[in-house]
Write a protein that holds these residues in place. Sequence first.
Motif, PDB file in Angstrom:
ATOM      1  N   PHE A  96     -16.037 -88.294 -27.014  1.00  0.00           N
ATOM      2  CA  PHE A  96     -17.232 -88.395 -26.322  1.00  0.00           C
ATOM      3  C   PHE A  96     -17.880 -87.366 -25.987  1.00  0.00           C
ATOM      4  O   PHE A  96     -18.931 -87.120 -26.231  1.00  0.00           O
ATOM      5  CB  PHE A  96     -17.006 -89.460 -25.280  1.00  0.00           C
ATOM      6  CG  PHE A  96     -18.249 -89.968 -24.608  1.00  0.00           C
ATOM      7  CD1 PHE A  96     -19.196 -90.877 -25.342  1.00  0.00           C
ATOM      8  CD2 PHE A  96     -18.455 -89.325 -23.470  1.00  0.00           C
ATOM      9  CE1 PHE A  96     -20.260 -91.179 -24.765  1.00  0.00           C
ATOM     10  CE2 PHE A  96     -19.717 -89.697 -22.752  1.00  0.00           C
ATOM     11  CZ  PHE A  96     -20.721 -90.700 -23.537  1.00  0.00           C
ATOM     12  N   GLU A 139     -13.417 -88.969 -20.216  1.00  0.00           N
ATOM     13  CA  GLU A 139     -13.249 -87.930 -21.163  1.00  0.00           C
ATOM     14  C   GLU A 139     -12.757 -86.792 -20.644  1.00  0.00           C
ATOM     15  O   GLU A 139     -12.215 -85.863 -21.255  1.00  0.00           O
ATOM     16  CB  GLU A 139     -14.666 -87.611 -21.802  1.00  0.00           C
ATOM     17  CG  GLU A 139     -15.912 -87.417 -20.836  1.00  0.00           C
ATOM     18  CD  GLU A 139     -16.577 -88.797 -20.494  1.00  0.00           C
ATOM     19  OE1 GLU A 139     -15.910 -89.989 -20.781  1.00  0.00           O
ATOM     20  OE2 GLU A 139     -17.918 -88.843 -19.945  1.00  0.00           O
ATOM     21  N   ARG A 176     -16.086 -96.840 -21.104  1.00  0.00           N
ATOM     22  CA  ARG A 176     -15.359 -96.082 -21.838  1.00  0.00           C
ATOM     23  C   ARG A 176     -13.858 -95.886 -21.444  1.00  0.00           C
ATOM     24  O   ARG A 176     -13.109 -95.004 -21.886  1.00  0.00           O
ATOM     25  CB  ARG A 176     -16.002 -94.498 -21.791  1.00  0.00           C
ATOM     26  CG  ARG A 176     -17.167 -94.357 -22.297  1.00  0.00           C
ATOM     27  CD  ARG A 176     -17.640 -92.928 -22.520  1.00  0.00           C
ATOM     28  NE  ARG A 176     -17.803 -92.137 -21.535  1.00  0.00           N
ATOM     29  CZ  ARG A 176     -18.857 -92.133 -20.827  1.00  0.00           C
ATOM     30  NH1 ARG A 176     -19.852 -92.910 -21.052  1.00  0.00           N
ATOM     31  NH2 ARG A 176     -19.117 -91.300 -19.550  1.00  0.00           N
TER      32      ARG A 176
END
Lengths: 323, 278
Positions: A96, A139, A176
């Motif tokens: 990402f 991330e 996410r």
Amino acid sequence: MNDDVKAGVIDFERPIIELEKKIHELKNFTVDERIDLDREIAIMQDKLDKLKSDTYANLTSWQRVQVSRHPTRPYFLDYVRLITSDFIELHGDRCFGDDKALLGGLAKIDGHKVLILGHQKGRDIKENVLRNFGCAHPEGYRKALRLMKLAEKHNLPIISLIDTPGAYPGIGAEERGQAESIARNLLEMSSIKVPILVYVIGEGGSGGALGIGVGDVVIVMENAYYSVISPEGCAAILWKDRAKAADAAQVLKLTAKELKELDLIDEILDEPLGGAHRDHEKAAVFLKSSILTNLKKLLLVSPDERVRIRYEKIRRIGSFEEK
Amino acid sequence: MSWFGFPRWKLTKKRSMPEGIWSKCTGCGKLIYTKKLEETLYVCPECGHHIPLTAQRRIDYLIDKGTFCEDPWRLRANDPLNFTGTKPYKEKLKADQKKTGLDDAVITGSGKVLGYGVRIGVTDSNFIMGSMGSVVGEKLTRMIEKAIDERRPVLIISGSGGGARMYEGLYSLMQMAKTCAALGLLRQANLPFISILTNPTMAGVMASFASVGDVIVAEPKALIGFTGPRVIEQTIRQKLPEGFQRSEFLLEHGMIDIIVERSELKARIASLLDYLSP
Ligand SMILES: [Zn+2]
């Protein structure tokens, strides 16, 4: 904004700073006027050292939390600069993005090739926007895991420096999989074959800290804290009042000293007199020496044995009665 | 439903919550005939809401009658921080032990799901919000280690709004690492772990064992996430979209495998076990 606020001076530090100012003025005076005041200065210096050690020996939990958040405290990249050479930062989670609040890269410490990773805070508003106040997104944790796997593959020990108020609470973070990214790291770090040295250098905020916090040794700096919940969050739950964070800090037993007494961490890492923010170089010397000592010990053990010992260490944490 | 056929010591009776002839749906607020709710496994016939269940009831619904055998360990929290806030932790423990008939927020044991042997752990959100302290972490870890010895699949049903239990400080945080490390060993042993998420599964529970299932199953519309919605709203100073952090949202974002209605759960878990059991 006055200078004290800008420099992040904490109330209890004021007498120390006043005395430092006086000594500084006196030194300038001797140079300007060519008078010898060495003896006077030496006496005041002794007084300052005593004041610092007395003050710092008796800080409350909340005052430690304040020191751990001091805006001039050394951050991840300061330590990287001060204790490593040939640092190459590696970016991105390959899924990402590249988290700017959790960094990692290859580095050398006294000839040892290592992977060093950690949370990064900013010094001013602009930098803090970039660094998201040291609050990583998924991330960040996924980049950390990618780099740790790389380190394992190439037999590089891992140095993890924790300094975060917590993992970021936001829409994107949830979309996410913030929770999954931390959980995955806990599972994977428990069996990575290379040594993992974990240091809490500032704030050890909950899951966001633990997400890079599973290791062979867990060491907390003298004025750092490590806690299941932020003092503010705890105060909000207990007394519906975030302003009672000082009381919450007390009940959470989150200081290095308390955690060591409870046998929840391996070591306390000393800081220079008056806190790491007063002497970055010296704080870095202490950190480096601790890393080298612990690394030497861990490298004596075979990889399989190291993983077995790491599991046993995590396995025995818990406090309960059994009938 | 009945409690018979349980090779279990004591407590089973106390564990059922007192119920009247009518029960109120926690979704739509309508009064429903309790007998009817028992037939529908406490899914509201009016609105489809999955009413939270006790751990014992979840076991009864999932595990074949007469096959559940609870692990014999009797562990109780001992308040290592001597925690006092508005109310001492010790008192909270006592109150919830009395309320639920449980020692702490999890039941572990072994049993069968339509004939497939499993090891199972179920958290109970009625006990200090289903939060994980030392006892929950230790019991789940022992259960997973037993599964490895016995070469059985692991099921964990999570229901925790509390995450890592604040009252045990860093001990609780470290249970996240402990349970995940044990599941790492389970993975090395090539044994499956099916994680079943119910309303709510948040924070330190979701950021540890609940998230690392080989297959992750959720009940419909369960609140699942890391940070609670109120805290997110306060942080970002905007209203969260409808359905945020619900099962359907997680499925859409690739975070879970399947959403399963309570009435289908047993059959679906058995099908998964048919594929994944050793
Ligand atoms: Zn309803």
